[in-house]
Design a protein around this motif. Structure first.
Motif, PDB file in Angstrom:
ATOM      1  N   ARG A  88       0.937  -1.328   0.009  1.00  0.00           N
ATOM      2  CA  ARG A  88      -0.088   0.088   0.033  1.00  0.00           C
ATOM      3  C   ARG A  88       0.954   1.268  -0.021  1.00  0.00           C
ATOM      4  N   ASN A  89       1.902   1.090   0.563  1.00  0.00           N
ATOM      5  CA  ASN A  89       2.720   2.417   0.653  1.00  0.00           C
ATOM      6  C   ASN A  89       4.086   2.527  -0.250  1.00  0.00           C
ATOM      7  N   HIS A  90       4.230   1.396  -1.292  1.00  0.00           N
ATOM      8  CA  HIS A  90       4.849   1.377  -2.251  1.00  0.00           C
ATOM      9  C   HIS A  90       6.371   1.439  -1.932  1.00  0.00           C
ATOM     10  N   LEU A  91       6.602   0.641  -0.756  1.00  0.00           N
ATOM     11  CA  LEU A  91       7.928   0.890  -0.164  1.00  0.00           C
ATOM     12  C   LEU A  91       9.105  -0.158  -0.993  1.00  0.00           C
ATOM     13  N   GLY A  92       8.658  -0.981  -1.533  1.00  0.00           N
ATOM     14  CA  GLY A  92       9.524  -1.761  -2.506  1.00  0.00           C
ATOM     15  C   GLY A  92      10.644  -2.795  -1.650  1.00  0.00           C
ATOM     16  N   TRP A  93      10.299  -3.258  -0.526  1.00  0.00           N
ATOM     17  CA  TRP A  93      10.874  -4.020   0.198  1.00  0.00           C
ATOM     18  C   TRP A  93      10.872  -5.594  -0.451  1.00  0.00           C
ATOM     19  N   PHE A  94      11.716  -6.290  -0.055  1.00  0.00           N
ATOM     20  CA  PHE A  94      11.837  -7.647  -0.487  1.00  0.00           C
ATOM     21  C   PHE A  94      11.300  -8.449   0.561  1.00  0.00           C
ATOM     22  N   PRO A  95      10.710  -9.622   0.364  1.00  0.00           N
ATOM     23  CA  PRO A  95      10.205 -10.592   1.413  1.00  0.00           C
ATOM     24  C   PRO A  95      11.089 -10.884   2.658  1.00  0.00           C
ATOM     25  N   ASP A  96      12.437 -10.789   2.296  1.00  0.00           N
ATOM     26  CA  ASP A  96      13.402 -10.743   3.657  1.00  0.00           C
ATOM     27  C   ASP A  96      12.961  -9.469   4.667  1.00  0.00           C
ATOM     28  N   ASP A  97      13.071  -8.326   3.865  1.00  0.00           N
ATOM     29  CA  ASP A  97      12.893  -7.178   4.761  1.00  0.00           C
ATOM     30  C   ASP A  97      11.417  -7.166   5.406  1.00  0.00           C
ATOM     31  N   GLU A  98      10.320  -7.735   4.689  1.00  0.00           N
ATOM     32  CA  GLU A  98       8.974  -7.832   5.318  1.00  0.00           C
ATOM     33  C   GLU A  98       9.324  -8.866   6.537  1.00  0.00           C
ATOM     34  N   ALA A  99       9.975  -9.979   6.448  1.00  0.00           N
ATOM     35  CA  ALA A  99      10.107 -11.068   7.403  1.00  0.00           C
ATOM     36  C   ALA A  99      10.733 -10.336   8.698  1.00  0.00           C
ATOM     37  N   ASP A 100      11.748  -9.490   8.369  1.00  0.00           N
ATOM     38  CA  ASP A 100      12.470  -8.843   9.400  1.00  0.00           C
ATOM     39  C   ASP A 100      11.803  -7.851  10.265  1.00  0.00           C
ATOM     40  N   VAL A 101      10.795  -7.278   9.639  1.00  0.00           N
ATOM     41  CA  VAL A 101       9.894  -6.479  10.162  1.00  0.00           C
ATOM     42  C   VAL A 101       8.843  -7.189  11.093  1.00  0.00           C
ATOM     43  N   ALA A 102       8.395  -8.188  10.478  1.00  0.00           N
ATOM     44  CA  ALA A 102       7.455  -8.971  11.233  1.00  0.00           C
ATOM     45  C   ALA A 102       8.147  -9.635  12.574  1.00  0.00           C
ATOM     46  N   ARG A 103       9.242 -10.077  12.302  1.00  0.00           N
ATOM     47  CA  ARG A 103      10.052 -10.615  13.602  1.00  0.00           C
ATOM     48  C   ARG A 103      10.274  -9.372  14.597  1.00  0.00           C
ATOM     49  N   TYR A 104      10.716  -8.305  14.309  1.00  0.00           N
ATOM     50  CA  TYR A 104      10.930  -7.434  14.982  1.00  0.00           C
ATOM     51  C   TYR A 104       9.530  -7.087  15.841  1.00  0.00           C
ATOM     52  N   LEU A 105       8.325  -6.877  15.027  1.00  0.00           N
ATOM     53  CA  LEU A 105       7.122  -6.648  15.507  1.00  0.00           C
ATOM     54  C   LEU A 105       6.687  -7.867  16.475  1.00  0.00           C
ATOM     55  N   ASN A 106       7.048  -8.965  16.057  1.00  0.00           N
ATOM     56  CA  ASN A 106       6.628 -10.281  16.930  1.00  0.00           C
ATOM     57  C   ASN A 106       6.976 -10.212  18.380  1.00  0.00           C
ATOM     58  N   ASP A 107       8.564 -10.010  18.169  1.00  0.00           N
ATOM     59  CA  ASP A 107       9.634  -9.955  19.536  1.00  0.00           C
ATOM     60  C   ASP A 107       9.132  -8.804  20.231  1.00  0.00           C
ATOM     61  N   THR A 108       8.745  -7.586  19.703  1.00  0.00           N
ATOM     62  CA  THR A 108       8.453  -6.509  20.444  1.00  0.00           C
ATOM     63  C   THR A 108       6.959  -6.316  21.191  1.00  0.00           C
ATOM     64  N   TYR A 109       6.032  -6.968  20.222  1.00  0.00           N
ATOM     65  CA  TYR A 109       4.776  -6.690  20.727  1.00  0.00           C
ATOM     66  C   TYR A 109       3.746  -7.758  20.863  1.00  0.00           C
ATOM     67  N   TYR A 110       3.998  -8.815  19.791  1.00  0.00           N
ATOM     68  CA  TYR A 110       2.862  -9.453  19.709  1.00  0.00           C
ATOM     69  C   TYR A 110       3.396 -10.892  20.492  1.00  0.00           C
ATOM     70  N   HIS A 111       4.485 -11.352  20.461  1.00  0.00           N
ATOM     71  CA  HIS A 111       4.926 -12.520  21.119  1.00  0.00           C
ATOM     72  C   HIS A 111       4.245 -13.729  20.871  1.00  0.00           C
ATOM     73  N   PHE A 112       3.891 -14.086  19.280  1.00  0.00           N
ATOM     74  CA  PHE A 112       3.225 -15.307  18.920  1.00  0.00           C
ATOM     75  C   PHE A 112       4.128 -16.229  18.888  1.00  0.00           C
ATOM     76  N   PRO A 113       3.604 -17.620  19.408  1.00  0.00           N
ATOM     77  CA  PRO A 113       4.790 -18.675  19.524  1.00  0.00           C
ATOM     78  C   PRO A 113       4.753 -19.334  18.080  1.00  0.00           C
ATOM     79  N   ARG A 114       5.718 -20.108  17.768  1.00  0.00           N
ATOM     80  CA  ARG A 114       6.018 -20.674  16.653  1.00  0.00           C
ATOM     81  C   ARG A 114       5.095 -21.618  16.186  1.00  0.00           C
TER      82      ARG A 114
END
Length: 114
Positions: A88-114
């Motif tokens: 939506r924001n036309h950031l042009g990230w690679f899938p690895d970048d998206e996974a990095d952000v998701a990992r950061y968010l999970n570690d910081t806020y969500y704490h979803f189990p594997r």
């Protein structure tokens, strides 16, 4: 050698090849969040997401992740949401970048189990 015997041998070889290929298939791919880099994810998040989230939540960028009734309920949905925001924001990230952000968010806020 007769044609029938040659055909039978060829069929056997093809069948064995197909079966052995199935036996040696690669295991299912791991969750991309497992091997992601949360430090890189934080850098990307801070550079691209924080200002928008601050506007949405009156200055508290983290409120989007901690609000009651949040829409994300597992790691897959988290990764999908990050990909949606990137698109939506036309950031042009690679899938690895998206996974990095998701990992950061999970570690910081969500704490979803594997």
């Amino acid at each position: 050698m007769t044609a029938k015997r040659t055909t039978t041998r060829l069929s056997t070889v093809v069948l064995l090849g197909a079966l052995s290929g199935a036996a040696f298939q690669a295991p299912a791919l791991a969750d991309p969040i497992d091997h992601a880099d949360p430090k890189h994810g934080k850098q990307l998040h801070d550079a691209a997401c924080t200002s928008c989230h601050k506007r949405m939540y009156g200055g508290d960028a983290g409120a989007i992740y901690t609000q009651p009734g949040r829409m994300i309920s597992d790691r897959t949905e988290l990764l999908q949401r990050v990909a949606l925001c990137v698109s939506r924001n036309h950031l042009g990230w690679f899938p690895d970048d998206e996974a990095d952000v998701a990992r950061y968010l999970n570690d910081t806020y969500y704490h979803f189990p594997r």
